[in-house]
Scaffold this motif. Structure first.
Motif, PDB file in Angstrom:
ATOM      1  N   UNK A  50       0.828  -1.208   0.000  1.00 29.56           N
ATOM      2  CA  UNK A  50       0.000   0.000   0.000  1.00 29.56           C
ATOM      3  C   UNK A  50       0.862   1.257   0.000  1.00 29.56           C
ATOM      4  N   UNK A  51       1.953   1.240   0.757  1.00 23.88           N
ATOM      5  CA  UNK A  51       2.859   2.391   0.760  1.00 23.88           C
ATOM      6  C   UNK A  51       3.472   2.611  -0.622  1.00 23.88           C
ATOM      7  N   UNK A  52       3.866   1.522  -1.275  1.00 23.02           N
ATOM      8  CA  UNK A  52       4.451   1.649  -2.608  1.00 23.02           C
ATOM      9  C   UNK A  52       3.435   2.206  -3.606  1.00 23.02           C
ATOM     10  N   UNK A  53       2.183   1.799  -3.474  1.00 23.39           N
ATOM     11  CA  UNK A  53       1.163   2.302  -4.394  1.00 23.39           C
ATOM     12  C   UNK A  53       0.827   3.766  -4.139  1.00 23.39           C
ATOM     13  N   UNK A  54       0.998   4.222  -2.896  1.00 21.81           N
ATOM     14  CA  UNK A  54       0.671   5.613  -2.576  1.00 21.81           C
ATOM     15  C   UNK A  54       1.805   6.579  -2.893  1.00 21.81           C
ATOM     16  N   UNK A  55       2.975   6.078  -3.273  1.00 22.53           N
ATOM     17  CA  UNK A  55       4.119   6.958  -3.508  1.00 22.53           C
ATOM     18  C   UNK A  55       3.865   8.022  -4.564  1.00 22.53           C
ATOM     19  N   UNK A  56       3.311   7.708  -5.735  1.00 19.86           N
ATOM     20  CA  UNK A  56       3.130   8.768  -6.745  1.00 19.86           C
ATOM     21  C   UNK A  56       1.996   9.738  -6.444  1.00 19.86           C
ATOM     22  N   UNK A  57       1.115   9.413  -5.514  1.00 20.44           N
ATOM     23  CA  UNK A  57      -0.042  10.263  -5.218  1.00 20.44           C
ATOM     24  C   UNK A  57       0.336  11.257  -4.108  1.00 20.44           C
ATOM     25  N   UNK A  58       1.098  12.273  -4.477  1.00 24.44           N
ATOM     26  CA  UNK A  58       1.620  13.211  -3.484  1.00 24.44           C
ATOM     27  C   UNK A  58       0.496  14.030  -2.858  1.00 24.44           C
ATOM     28  N   UNK A  59      -0.372  14.581  -3.684  1.00 26.25           N
ATOM     29  CA  UNK A  59      -1.449  15.424  -3.160  1.00 26.25           C
ATOM     30  C   UNK A  59      -2.388  14.665  -2.233  1.00 26.25           C
ATOM     31  N   UNK A  60      -2.739  13.452  -2.606  1.00 30.17           N
ATOM     32  CA  UNK A  60      -3.654  12.656  -1.778  1.00 30.17           C
ATOM     33  C   UNK A  60      -2.995  12.288  -0.449  1.00 30.17           C
ATOM     34  N   UNK A  61      -1.710  11.999  -0.499  1.00 27.82           N
ATOM     35  CA  UNK A  61      -1.021  11.640   0.747  1.00 27.82           C
ATOM     36  C   UNK A  61      -1.009  12.810   1.726  1.00 27.82           C
ATOM     37  N   UNK A  62      -0.689  14.000   1.235  1.00 27.54           N
ATOM     38  CA  UNK A  62      -0.644  15.156   2.123  1.00 27.54           C
ATOM     39  C   UNK A  62      -2.041  15.585   2.558  1.00 27.54           C
ATOM     40  N   UNK A  63      -3.044  15.326   1.738  1.00 33.69           N
ATOM     41  CA  UNK A  63      -4.423  15.581   2.161  1.00 33.69           C
ATOM     42  C   UNK A  63      -4.825  14.625   3.281  1.00 33.69           C
ATOM     43  N   UNK A  64      -4.402  13.381   3.175  1.00 36.15           N
ATOM     44  CA  UNK A  64      -4.649  12.437   4.264  1.00 36.15           C
ATOM     45  C   UNK A  64      -3.921  12.826   5.530  1.00 36.15           C
ATOM     46  N   UNK A  65      -2.705  13.360   5.387  1.00 35.85           N
ATOM     47  CA  UNK A  65      -1.972  13.841   6.562  1.00 35.85           C
ATOM     48  C   UNK A  65      -2.709  14.994   7.231  1.00 35.85           C
ATOM     49  N   UNK A  66      -3.317  15.867   6.430  1.00 39.45           N
ATOM     50  CA  UNK A  66      -4.094  16.958   7.013  1.00 39.45           C
ATOM     51  C   UNK A  66      -5.254  16.425   7.848  1.00 39.45           C
ATOM     52  N   UNK A  67      -5.863  15.329   7.393  1.00 41.97           N
ATOM     53  CA  UNK A  67      -6.917  14.705   8.186  1.00 41.97           C
ATOM     54  C   UNK A  67      -6.404  14.131   9.491  1.00 41.97           C
ATOM     55  N   UNK A  68      -5.217  13.521   9.454  1.00 46.72           N
ATOM     56  CA  UNK A  68      -4.614  12.983  10.675  1.00 46.72           C
ATOM     57  C   UNK A  68      -4.303  14.104  11.661  1.00 46.72           C
TER      58      UNK A  68
END
Length: 218
Positions: A50-68
């Motif tokens: 899952x981490x490897x698949x999320x690597x190219x999705x920079x915007x989505x990852x940082x949006x998820x961090x904002x939720x955390x």
């Protein structure tokens, strides 16, 4: 009188079943401990996938961090404490930020060792992308882990140390200001920007080649 052969027959049959029992004991793979180890290894592989698949999705990852971050902020607000945990979290994120903005090879250290500048300092220098000491993905992942750990710590009263939180906030702001000022002065001194906007392209005119020559029209 009892026949001697009939009394020794059962004793000879017992060892015949021993290899079967041993094979059954060896076939269970070590029992519950092996099953738990296999389950943990499978979960770890799936999580890494899952981490490897999320690597190219920079915007989505940082949006998820904002939720955390929002979840942790709401937890700290409603609980009304754990200021030491939040302060330690802020110091850790500040250290990650400095590593994120710093080059992998410090130009000052390279000059002392006589290795030459690791970053281009003139327009005529060869283009080299900025290589961070802490890559973007590890920067994001470390922040997510830090907030998750801090969130779990808010459920244990031993970490709720009574402290006057404005002092911690003031000290963190001062530390952030001094650290960022030093980092900016380092950027100005060695003339680098901690971001890469793509390879430089020059718009200067080039000499005409034979392929550019066209026949005159009639």
């Amino acid at each position: 009188m009892m026949d001697p052969s009939s009394s020794t027959a059962p004793a000879a049959a017992v060892p015949a079943h021993a290899p079967a029992a041993a094979s059954i004991g060896a076939g269970d793979g070590g029992g519950p401990a092996a099953a738990v180890s296999a389950a943990v290894a499978t979960a770890s592989r799936r999580f890494q996938h899952l981490l490897d698949r999320s690597t190219p999705h920079v915007g989505r990852r940082w949006l998820g961090l904002a939720g955390v971050v929002l979840v942790y902020a709401l937890r700290a607000w409603f609980v009304g404490g754990y200021y030491i945990v939040t302060y330690a979290l802020g110091i850790y994120i500040l250290n990650l930020l400095i590593a994120f903005l710093s080059p992998q090879v410090d130009p000052e250290v390279a000059e002392v060792l006589g290795e030459g500048p690791a970053l281009p300092t003139r327009a005529s220098d060869e283009f080299r992308p900025f290589v961070r000491r802490l890559p973007e993905f590890k920067f994001w992942y470390s922040i997510v882990k830090a907030f998750c750990i801090a969130f779990v710590m808010t459920f244990f009263g031993v970490f709720d140390v009574p402290v006057f939180w404005p002092i911690l906030l003031f000290y963190w702001v001062v530390l952030f200001t001094v650290t960022m000022k030093r980092q900016i002065l380092h950027m100005v001194k060695y003339r680098y920007v901690p971001f890469t906007f793509g390879k430089q392209r020059y718009s200067g005119k080039r000499a005409a080649s034979a392929d550019d020559l066209t026949l005159p029209k009639d």
